[in-house]
Design an enzyme around this catalytic site. Structure first.
Site, PDB file in Angstrom:
ATOM      1  N   ARG A 204      -7.114  29.481  34.672  1.00 54.19           N
ATOM      2  CA  ARG A 204      -7.557  29.442  33.264  1.00 54.19           C
ATOM      3  C   ARG A 204      -7.967  28.001  32.984  1.00 54.19           C
ATOM      4  O   ARG A 204      -7.158  27.077  33.097  1.00 54.19           O
ATOM      5  CB  ARG A 204      -6.433  29.873  32.321  1.00 54.19           C
ATOM      6  CG  ARG A 204      -6.751  29.554  30.878  1.00 54.19           C
ATOM      7  CD  ARG A 204      -5.812  30.189  29.883  1.00 54.19           C
ATOM      8  NE  ARG A 204      -6.091  31.600  29.751  1.00 54.19           N
ATOM      9  CZ  ARG A 204      -5.655  32.361  28.729  1.00 54.19           C
ATOM     10  NH1 ARG A 204      -4.928  31.831  27.773  1.00 54.19           N
ATOM     11  NH2 ARG A 204      -5.952  33.638  28.671  1.00 54.19           N
TER      12      ARG A 204
ATOM     13  N   HIS B  82     -13.949  36.031  29.719  1.00 60.18           N
ATOM     14  CA  HIS B  82     -12.533  36.421  29.792  1.00 60.18           C
ATOM     15  C   HIS B  82     -12.484  37.836  30.384  1.00 60.18           C
ATOM     16  O   HIS B  82     -12.118  38.804  29.698  1.00 60.18           O
ATOM     17  CB  HIS B  82     -11.901  36.362  28.398  1.00 60.18           C
ATOM     18  CG  HIS B  82     -10.404  36.404  28.402  1.00 60.18           C
ATOM     19  ND1 HIS B  82      -9.652  36.393  29.561  1.00 60.18           N
ATOM     20  CD2 HIS B  82      -9.499  36.444  27.363  1.00 60.18           C
ATOM     21  CE1 HIS B  82      -8.369  36.437  29.249  1.00 60.18           C
ATOM     22  NE2 HIS B  82      -8.253  36.473  27.934  1.00 60.18           N
TER      23      HIS B  82
ATOM     24  N   GLN C  49      -9.339  40.300  30.239  1.00 62.14           N
ATOM     25  CA  GLN C  49      -9.089  40.950  28.952  1.00 62.14           C
ATOM     26  C   GLN C  49      -9.930  42.217  28.815  1.00 62.14           C
ATOM     27  O   GLN C  49      -9.486  43.218  28.254  1.00 62.14           O
ATOM     28  CB  GLN C  49      -9.406  39.971  27.805  1.00 62.14           C
ATOM     29  CG  GLN C  49      -9.076  40.524  26.442  1.00 62.14           C
ATOM     30  CD  GLN C  49      -7.580  40.720  26.230  1.00 62.14           C
ATOM     31  OE1 GLN C  49      -6.801  39.805  26.454  1.00 62.14           O
ATOM     32  NE2 GLN C  49      -7.172  41.913  25.803  1.00 62.14           N
TER      33      GLN C  49
ATOM     34  N   ASP D  46     -12.097  38.365  17.497  1.00 61.60           N
ATOM     35  CA  ASP D  46     -11.334  37.324  18.186  1.00 61.60           C
ATOM     36  C   ASP D  46     -11.230  36.147  17.207  1.00 61.60           C
ATOM     37  O   ASP D  46     -11.883  36.132  16.164  1.00 61.60           O
ATOM     38  CB  ASP D  46     -12.094  36.923  19.477  1.00 61.60           C
ATOM     39  CG  ASP D  46     -11.327  35.969  20.374  1.00 61.60           C
ATOM     40  OD1 ASP D  46     -10.111  35.762  20.149  1.00 61.60           O
ATOM     41  OD2 ASP D  46     -11.935  35.409  21.312  1.00 61.60           O
TER      42      ASP D  46
ATOM     43  N   CYS E 225      -7.911  40.542  21.283  1.00 63.90           N
ATOM     44  CA  CYS E 225      -7.242  40.108  22.518  1.00 63.90           C
ATOM     45  C   CYS E 225      -5.921  39.394  22.241  1.00 63.90           C
ATOM     46  O   CYS E 225      -5.077  39.312  23.117  1.00 63.90           O
ATOM     47  CB  CYS E 225      -8.178  39.231  23.342  1.00 63.90           C
ATOM     48  SG  CYS E 225      -8.673  37.703  22.529  1.00 63.90           S
TER      49      CYS E 225
ATOM     50  N   ARG F 284      -2.846  44.463  29.908  1.00 63.18           N
ATOM     51  CA  ARG F 284      -3.166  43.300  30.749  1.00 63.18           C
ATOM     52  C   ARG F 284      -2.391  43.409  32.058  1.00 63.18           C
ATOM     53  O   ARG F 284      -2.912  43.132  33.135  1.00 63.18           O
ATOM     54  CB  ARG F 284      -2.792  41.988  30.029  1.00 63.18           C
ATOM     55  CG  ARG F 284      -3.639  41.656  28.810  1.00 63.18           C
ATOM     56  CD  ARG F 284      -5.077  41.360  29.184  1.00 63.18           C
ATOM     57  NE  ARG F 284      -5.192  40.247  30.116  1.00 63.18           N
ATOM     58  CZ  ARG F 284      -5.194  38.958  29.779  1.00 63.18           C
ATOM     59  NH1 ARG F 284      -5.136  38.617  28.512  1.00 63.18           N
ATOM     60  NH2 ARG F 284      -5.300  38.012  30.703  1.00 63.18           N
TER      61      ARG F 284
END
Ligand code: CP
Ligand code: NVA
Length: 305
Positions: free
Chosen positions: A104, A131, A134, A219, A259, A287
């Site tokens: 990340r 991402h 996700q 988001d 998310c 996840r």
């Protein structure tokens, strides 16, 4: 055979993506039935985090443990990466000792460079541009609640950010229509919109995007690394909150995803996470299952059984 990486969703073919999603549902079911499944005893994942995380860290670490393997949390603060050891050297060294790596970080070029020099699979756990993990969870969640997403309409409300980019790729791979509503100056680039014009459209308002939607997604307004822009963004995004009123424009059985982490009172209203269409807790849980299916897929591609 070339090592397979997962840096963006489109690193999987549509068929592979569907396979991973179905396998995620199967692994979830097996886990709920207390089935012990440890095909990767002794395998080690390295997890490099240059940004904070709750879900990503826990899901990868728990997933590797459940598989019989383990995961090492690597902070740049404590490794030589933070002191300027080149990515290409770090990638070559780490992949001699690890079986799989998750990163990340900020620039997407960092994960690309790491993957270029890594002899083991590299997974993107979020960059400024994508991402993809996700999206595995989101698409698994849609599949579980409503079945195949192909032919459906998804509304993306808010920033044209990493999550939005991964949704654009998902629309292309899984065959749904994505309507994006972003304030002026915060939409995905014209180049990206052109590339995905066959499945993605930019509309003028949140209401227009929400109209007849099967799924509404949003988001945060300021992503990690954009903390100084927070106040400016709060003003710019004022008309882009997902709330109960916006949901009335959508189909009656429309789902809502985020998310997480979420900011109540900003991109969502106070009670939006508890809305009847909200599936955010399943989305967060998935996840774990989706990434386990991904790890298994990448290991199998690598000849690790
Ligand atoms: N959604 C997500 O990636 O959460 P974390 O930042 O907590 O990992
Ligand atoms: N767009 C957000 C997602 C967090 C999971 C960020 O990059 O901070």
């Amino acid at each position: 055979m070339a090592t397979r990486h997962f840096l963006k969703l489109s690193d999987l073919t549509p068929t592979e993506l569907r396979q991973v999603l179905n396998r995620a549902i199967e692994l979830k079911q097996n886990l709920k039935e207390d089935d012990i499944y440890q095909p990767f005893v002794g395998k080690v994942m390295g997890m490099i985090f240059e940004k904070s995380s709750t879900r990503t860290r826990i899901s990868f670490e728990a997933g590797m443990s459940q598989f019989g393997g383990s995961a090492i949390f690597l902070s740049p603060r404590d490794t030589q990466l933070g002191r300027g050891e080149p990515i290409e050297d770090s990638a070559r060294v780490m992949s001699r000792m690890l079986d799989i790596v998750m990163i990340r970080t900020f620039g997407h070029d960092i994960v690309e460079k790491f993957a270029q020099y890594s002899s083991v699979p590299v997974i993107n756990g979020l960059t400024d541009d994508h991402h993809p993990c996700q999206l595995l969870a989101d698409m698994q969640t849609y599949l579980e609640h409503r079945g195949d997403i192909s032919g459906k309409t998804v509304a993306w409300i808010g920033d044209g950010n990493n999550m939005c980019h991964s949704y654009m790729e998902a629309a292309d791979l899984l065959g749904f229509k994505l309507k994006i509503a972003s304030p002026q100056g915060y939409a995905p680039t014209a180049e990206l919109l052109k590339k995905f014009a066959h499945c993605v459209s930019l509309v003028d308002s949140a209401e227009q995007a929400a109209q007849d939607a099967d799924l509404i997604v949003t988001d945060v307004w300021a992503s990690m690394g954009q903390e100084e822009e927070q106040q400016k963004r709060i003003k710019a995004f004022a008309n882009y909150q997902v709330n109960e009123q916006l949901m009335t424009f959508a189909k009656p059985d429309c789902l809502f995803m985020h998310c997480l982490p979420a900011h109540r009172g900003e991109e969502i209203s106070e009670n939006m996470l508890d809305h009847q269409g909200s599936v955010v807790w399943d989305e967060a849980e998935n996840r774990l299952h989706a990434q386990k299916a991904l790890i298994e897929f990448l290991f199998h591609q690598q000849g690790v059984m």
